[in-house]
Design an enzyme around this catalytic site. Structure first.
Site, PDB file in Angstrom:
ATOM      1  N   CYS A   1      13.599  10.985   6.607  1.00  0.00           N
ATOM      2  CA  CYS A   1      13.762  10.708   7.775  1.00  0.00           C
ATOM      3  C   CYS A   1      15.141  10.972   8.627  1.00  0.00           C
ATOM      4  O   CYS A   1      15.202  11.270   9.745  1.00  0.00           O
ATOM      5  CB  CYS A   1      13.400   9.154   7.983  1.00  0.00           C
ATOM      6  SG  CYS A   1      14.359   8.216   6.869  1.00  0.00           S
TER       7      CYS A   1
ATOM      8  N   LYS B   1       0.887  -1.275  -0.004  1.00  0.00           N
ATOM      9  CA  LYS B   1       0.125   0.052   0.070  1.00  0.00           C
ATOM     10  C   LYS B   1       0.723   1.290   0.169  1.00  0.00           C
ATOM     11  O   LYS B   1       1.430   1.624   0.973  1.00  0.00           O
ATOM     12  CB  LYS B   1      -0.851  -0.082   1.307  1.00  0.00           C
ATOM     13  CG  LYS B   1      -2.168   0.841   1.012  1.00  0.00           C
ATOM     14  CD  LYS B   1      -1.879   2.310   0.934  1.00  0.00           C
ATOM     15  CE  LYS B   1      -1.711   2.960   1.854  1.00  0.00           C
ATOM     16  NZ  LYS B   1      -1.514   4.441   1.494  1.00  0.00           N
TER      17      LYS B   1
ATOM     18  N   GLU C   1      10.118   1.445  10.307  1.00  0.00           N
ATOM     19  CA  GLU C   1      11.103   2.522   9.910  1.00  0.00           C
ATOM     20  C   GLU C   1      10.431   3.814  10.192  1.00  0.00           C
ATOM     21  O   GLU C   1       9.454   4.322   9.410  1.00  0.00           O
ATOM     22  CB  GLU C   1      11.741   2.514   8.674  1.00  0.00           C
ATOM     23  CG  GLU C   1      12.507   1.173   8.446  1.00  0.00           C
ATOM     24  CD  GLU C   1      13.891   1.139   9.395  1.00  0.00           C
ATOM     25  OE1 GLU C   1      14.478   2.535   9.348  1.00  0.00           O
ATOM     26  OE2 GLU C   1      14.500   0.404   9.598  1.00  0.00           O
TER      27      GLU C   1
ATOM     28  N   GLU D   1       9.627  16.445  14.797  1.00  0.00           N
ATOM     29  CA  GLU D   1       9.917  16.190  13.388  1.00  0.00           C
ATOM     30  C   GLU D   1       9.428  17.068  12.601  1.00  0.00           C
ATOM     31  O   GLU D   1       7.844  17.115  12.360  1.00  0.00           O
ATOM     32  CB  GLU D   1       9.858  14.712  12.969  1.00  0.00           C
ATOM     33  CG  GLU D   1      10.305  14.629  11.416  1.00  0.00           C
ATOM     34  CD  GLU D   1       9.817  12.882  11.031  1.00  0.00           C
ATOM     35  OE1 GLU D   1       8.856  12.543  11.247  1.00  0.00           O
ATOM     36  OE2 GLU D   1      10.895  12.599  10.507  1.00  0.00           O
TER      37      GLU D   1
END
Ligand code: NDP
Length: 501
Positions: free
Chosen positions: A293, A184, A259, A392
């Site tokens: 990331c 997906k 992750e 973040e």
């Protein structure tokens, strides 16, 4: 499809299930736009639980099919190698398509596409080196050996920032050990993943080995995670979604590889080559418009070089060329979609309200093209308690802070919920090793940043993830270990009530 009545009807992308382009059960599609221009690119099938059921059934049938199940490990390696070759043959088209979808610079995408086949070659080489052990026993008439088996149907859920690379990190090892996969992709970047699935079939994998259901996380993604036939979920995305997925997987006792996000420190010591370190800081936070990331979003500079570093980074940030990601001269493309640009803008506003000073940047821009850009931004007068330093942002925003001692910077760098990566700039060898040992992050770069290879394992510490991607360790993520005991003795069993060894 959306109401873009003046435009010609855009292409409609279907799911890819059992080797076939498959329309969505609901008959509905969602729009995907080019973030550099706001232009409508295509409509993609809006997947739901019915489509996931179909993809899971196709993946299960492929898993059970003797043509896949009994294929030798060496032959599986051949298929992966062929897939790598096909990706290399189609690299330019894939790079352009992904650049249009998520706004990444074409030249960065060309670089990614150059290394992408190597991931398949690496796992192709590994495919027939996966083996068990013979375990010593205390009884020489008993043979005990182990073998690694595929899990079954693996789910892969991926984000929009590097769709092909991040999907490859999952499907290459999963296929190398004989699993089948349902992907997906992010709703923002369906096109290249659908093309990848076509190449999988072209490479000779059986139809159903890799299936793609496009759509939204809350619909298609959730249905995949909740599907009772799923043997494992491998997810790359935000920490918040990862936490929900991990909980769902744990409740059904299936494994998850996660992750997740990061807020990585990039640390410049007084003895560093400051010119190189400044480039490392720029690479860490402004490359890919900060949408990685591993972004080095927290920069710590020793007070003795703080002013020089600030000047160099700010000067380079001011000269960064914002523009069309397809243009080779462009250095900063758009954020991947409008809401992401707005999120970055609201974080910088929040920083201002927390007392941060914007040294350069600090404004949204349309890049002259009507797209979703944000200027490369440097924040100073910041500290570790501010939300802009803790959370973040996933955009081109660096927070730069001075420090005085090694102990202090270790404490500041580790004072975060994340632990994905860290950069250290120093010419002192002993300090480099000390820092590599003391920093709580899965990847440490010394005098470099953003280096990656399929051969090198990657693991997020703390809230940055669970499990390993890349390298030989990944094989364990996609297999289960079986221990087989064989008694070769014809002797009668002496005492059935005593355990054997
Ligand atoms: P999200 O967590 O929002 O989404 C990731 C994927 O999960 C998307 O495909 C999304 O679908 C899907 N999803 C969302 N909700 C659910 C749900 N309830 N069930 C199942 N699937 C769901 O992350 P982003 O796409 O915004 O990606 C950015 C994040 O990814 C950042 O935090 C970044 O740090 C992280 N990342 C981590 C990397 C690593 O290796 N550690 C590498 C790259 C990125 P949809 O798109 O429809 O929402």
């Amino acid at each position: 499809m959306p109401e873009h009545s003046t435009q010609p009807e855009p292409a409609r992308l279907q799911h890819f299930i059992g080797g076939q382009a498959t329309p969505p059960a609901s008959g509905t599609y969602f729009a995907s736009t080019n973030p550099a221009t706001g232009e409508l690119l295509y409509g993609a099938a809006r997947g739901d639980a019915t489509d996931i059921d179909a993809a899971m059934a196709a993946a299960r049938a492929a898993f059970d099919d003797p043509r896949w199940r009994d294929l030798s490990q060496t032959r599986r390696g051949h298929l992966l190698r062929r897939l790598g070759d096909l990706i290399a043959d189609n690299a330019e088209d894939l790079a352009r398509s992904e650049s249009r979808d998520n706004g990444k610079l074409l030249r960065e995408m060309r670089g990614q596409l150059t290394s992408l086949p190597e991931y398949y070659y690496y796992y192709a080489g590994l495919a027939d080196k996966i083996q068990g052990d013979v375990i010593p026993t205390s009884d020489r008439t008993v043979l005990n050996y182990t073998c690694r088996e595929p899990l079954g149907v693996v789910g892969a859920i991926t984000p929009w920032n590097s769709p092909l690379t991040l999907t490859t990190s999952k499907i290459a090892p999963a296929l190398a050990v004989g699993n089948t996969v349902v992907i997906k992709p992010s709703e923002y970047t369906s096109a290249t993943i659908l093309r990848l699935a076509e190449l999988v079939v072209e490479a000779g994998f059986p139809p159903g080995a890799v299936n793609v259901v496009t759509g939204f996380g809350a619909e298609a993604g959730q249905a995949l995670v909740d599907h009772p036939g799923l043997a494992k979920i491998s997810f790359t995305g935000s920490t918040a979604t990862g936490s929900r997925i991990a909980a769902a997987a744990a409740s059904r006792f299936i494994g998850s590889t996660l992750e997740l996000g990061g807020k990585s420190p990039n640390i410049v010591f007084g003895d560093a080559n400051v010119a190189n370190a400044a480039m490392g800081v720029v690479a860490g936070i402004f490359a890919a418009a900060g949408q990685t990331c591993i972004a080095g979003s927290r920069v710590f500079a020793h007070r003795s070089v703080y002013d020089e570093l600030l000047e160099r980074v700010t000067e380079r940030a001011r000269s960064i060329r914002i523009g069309d990601p397809l243009d080779d001269a462009t250095e900063l493309g758009p954020l991947a979609f409008e809401a992401q640009r707005d999120k970055v803008a609201s974080y910088v506003d929040l920083g201002r309200s927390e007392g941060a000073r914007v040294l350069t940047g600090g404004s949204p821009s349309d890049g002259g093209l009507g797209g979703y850009y944000y200027e490369p931004t440097v924040l100073v007068d910041v500290h570790n308690e501010m939300r802009v330093v803790r959370e973040e942002i996933f955009g081109p925003v660096a927070a730069i802070m001075p420090f005085d001692s090694e102990d202090e910077v270790v404490r500041l760098a580790n004072d975060t919920e994340y632990g994905l990566a860290a950069g250290v700039w120093t010419t002192d060898l002993s300090r480099a090793h000390r820092m590599a040992s003391r920093l709580e992050a899965g990847t440490i770069w010394v005098n470099t940043y953003r280096a990656m290879s399929p051969m090198s394992p990657r693991q997020g510490f703390k809230s940055s993830g669970v499990g390993v991607e890349h390298g030989t360790e990944t094989i364990k993520e996609y297999t289960r270990l079986k221990s087989v005991w064989i008694n070769t003795s014809e002797e009668p069993v002496a005492d059935p009530f005593v355990m054997r060894s």
